[in-house]
Motif scaffolding. Structure first.
Motif, PDB file in Angstrom:
ATOM      1  N   ASP A  23       7.132  24.186 -36.631  1.00 21.99           N
ATOM      2  CA  ASP A  23       7.237  23.111 -37.615  1.00 21.99           C
ATOM      3  C   ASP A  23       7.135  21.752 -36.909  1.00 21.99           C
ATOM      4  O   ASP A  23       6.402  20.852 -37.346  1.00 21.99           O
ATOM      5  CB  ASP A  23       8.567  23.233 -38.368  1.00 21.99           C
ATOM      6  CG  ASP A  23       8.649  22.365 -39.613  1.00 21.99           C
ATOM      7  OD1 ASP A  23       7.673  21.643 -39.920  1.00 21.99           O
ATOM      8  OD2 ASP A  23       9.702  22.403 -40.284  1.00 21.99           O
TER       9      ASP A  23
ATOM     10  N   ASN B  76      -0.863  26.282 -28.354  1.00 22.91           N
ATOM     11  CA  ASN B  76      -0.609  24.850 -28.359  1.00 22.91           C
ATOM     12  C   ASN B  76      -0.160  24.320 -27.005  1.00 22.91           C
ATOM     13  O   ASN B  76      -0.207  23.119 -26.766  1.00 22.91           O
ATOM     14  CB  ASN B  76       0.440  24.480 -29.421  1.00 22.91           C
ATOM     15  CG  ASN B  76      -0.188  24.311 -30.786  1.00 22.91           C
ATOM     16  OD1 ASN B  76      -0.791  23.287 -31.064  1.00 22.91           O
ATOM     17  ND2 ASN B  76      -0.059  25.327 -31.618  1.00 22.91           N
TER      18      ASN B  76
ATOM     19  N   GLU C 298       0.787  31.242 -31.577  1.00 27.31           N
ATOM     20  CA  GLU C 298       0.385  29.882 -31.929  1.00 27.31           C
ATOM     21  C   GLU C 298       1.041  28.854 -31.003  1.00 27.31           C
ATOM     22  O   GLU C 298       0.413  27.895 -30.573  1.00 27.31           O
ATOM     23  CB  GLU C 298       0.711  29.572 -33.399  1.00 27.31           C
ATOM     24  CG  GLU C 298       0.099  28.271 -33.857  1.00 27.31           C
ATOM     25  CD  GLU C 298       0.262  27.998 -35.336  1.00 27.31           C
ATOM     26  OE1 GLU C 298       0.228  26.808 -35.714  1.00 27.31           O
ATOM     27  OE2 GLU C 298       0.429  28.951 -36.126  1.00 27.31           O
TER      28      GLU C 298
ATOM     29  N   ARG D 274       3.566  21.202 -35.702  1.00 26.27           N
ATOM     30  CA  ARG D 274       2.676  20.884 -36.830  1.00 26.27           C
ATOM     31  C   ARG D 274       2.907  19.479 -37.370  1.00 26.27           C
ATOM     32  O   ARG D 274       1.994  18.859 -37.899  1.00 26.27           O
ATOM     33  CB  ARG D 274       2.859  21.916 -37.943  1.00 26.27           C
ATOM     34  CG  ARG D 274       2.286  23.268 -37.575  1.00 26.27           C
ATOM     35  CD  ARG D 274       2.566  24.296 -38.641  1.00 26.27           C
ATOM     36  NE  ARG D 274       2.016  25.590 -38.272  1.00 26.27           N
ATOM     37  CZ  ARG D 274       2.586  26.745 -38.582  1.00 26.27           C
ATOM     38  NH1 ARG D 274       3.715  26.783 -39.294  1.00 26.27           N
ATOM     39  NH2 ARG D 274       2.029  27.874 -38.203  1.00 26.27           N
ATOM     40  N   ARG D 275       4.129  18.970 -37.230  1.00 24.81           N
ATOM     41  CA  ARG D 275       4.431  17.595 -37.653  1.00 24.81           C
ATOM     42  C   ARG D 275       4.010  16.584 -36.590  1.00 24.81           C
ATOM     43  O   ARG D 275       4.256  15.392 -36.725  1.00 24.81           O
ATOM     44  CB  ARG D 275       5.934  17.443 -37.933  1.00 24.81           C
ATOM     45  CG  ARG D 275       6.398  18.161 -39.178  1.00 24.81           C
ATOM     46  CD  ARG D 275       7.922  18.113 -39.232  1.00 24.81           C
ATOM     47  NE  ARG D 275       8.439  18.904 -40.326  1.00 24.81           N
ATOM     48  CZ  ARG D 275       9.101  18.397 -41.365  1.00 24.81           C
ATOM     49  NH1 ARG D 275       9.314  17.101 -41.448  1.00 24.81           N
ATOM     50  NH2 ARG D 275       9.538  19.180 -42.312  1.00 24.81           N
ATOM     51  N   ASN D 276       3.424  17.097 -35.518  1.00 25.29           N
ATOM     52  CA  ASN D 276       2.931  16.261 -34.420  1.00 25.29           C
ATOM     53  C   ASN D 276       4.051  15.474 -33.732  1.00 25.29           C
ATOM     54  O   ASN D 276       3.866  14.350 -33.304  1.00 25.29           O
ATOM     55  CB  ASN D 276       1.811  15.333 -34.912  1.00 25.29           C
ATOM     56  CG  ASN D 276       0.913  14.895 -33.779  1.00 25.29           C
ATOM     57  OD1 ASN D 276       0.795  15.591 -32.770  1.00 25.29           O
ATOM     58  ND2 ASN D 276       0.296  13.744 -33.928  1.00 25.29           N
TER      59      ASN D 276
END
Length: 175
Positions: free
Chosen positions: A135, A173, A169, A138-140
């Motif tokens: 999370d 990343n 994943e 994905r929110r950078n």
């Protein structure tokens, strides 16, 4: 264990001082076997009974080798549950007692905005559950380009709980 002492394993004085403050006199078998392997820059897979000091076995070498001059997250420790994330974070904090390492536990069921603020203020090691770590990626907010260490604590349990896609994943990343 052949009279091996923590001093024989190649750990720095800050870590040895913390281990001494924790009351440990000699390394357990997993610690004596894994610490030198990790300090040599190798990957390791360890399995040992609960209470044998697995967290110290991977935590001490990470803390020993962490480059704190880089102001970014450098280590991710994945755990299957929030309870284990808290426990591992607390144990690493004890090992890091005499160093300037900043830790952050991240998991669901806790306000994410506090975790985001903490990450933006500069964290060295993130301990958390795969879902919350993803999370934050994905929110950078959680950037993994400076990751030097990735630990899958209780990897078998994470796989049993169906976290394989999340773990893959996260690994993608961090490349």
């Amino acid at each position: 264990m052949n009279d091996i002492k923590f001093n024989d394993l190649g750990l720095n004085n800050e870590i040895l001082k913390s281990i001494d403050a924790m009351g440990f006199e000699e390394p357990s078998q997993i610690q004596a076997e894994v610490i030198p392997v990790l300090l040599a820059g190798n990957d390791a897979i360890g399995q040992a009974q609960t209470g044998t000091g697995k967290t110290l076995a991977f935590g001490a070498p990470i803390l020993n080798m962490l480059d704190t001059s880089i102001k970014a997250v450098k280590a991710i420790i994945l755990t299957p549950t929030r309870e284990l994330a808290i426990q591992v974070n607390d144990e690493i904090a004890r090992i890091a007692k005499f160093s300037r390492v900043k830790l952050l536990p991240v998991y669901g069921g806790q306000p994410i905005d506090r975790q985001i603020r903490a990450l933006r203020s500069g964290i060295d090691i993130v301990v958390g559950t795969p879902g919350r770590i993803l999370d934050l990626i994905r929110r950078n907010v959680l950037h993994l380009e400076n990751i030097q260490f990735l630990v899958l604590d209780e990897a078998d349990e994470m796989l049993n709980m169906g976290f394989i896609d999340d773990i893959e994943e996260i690994i993608k990343n961090s490349n």
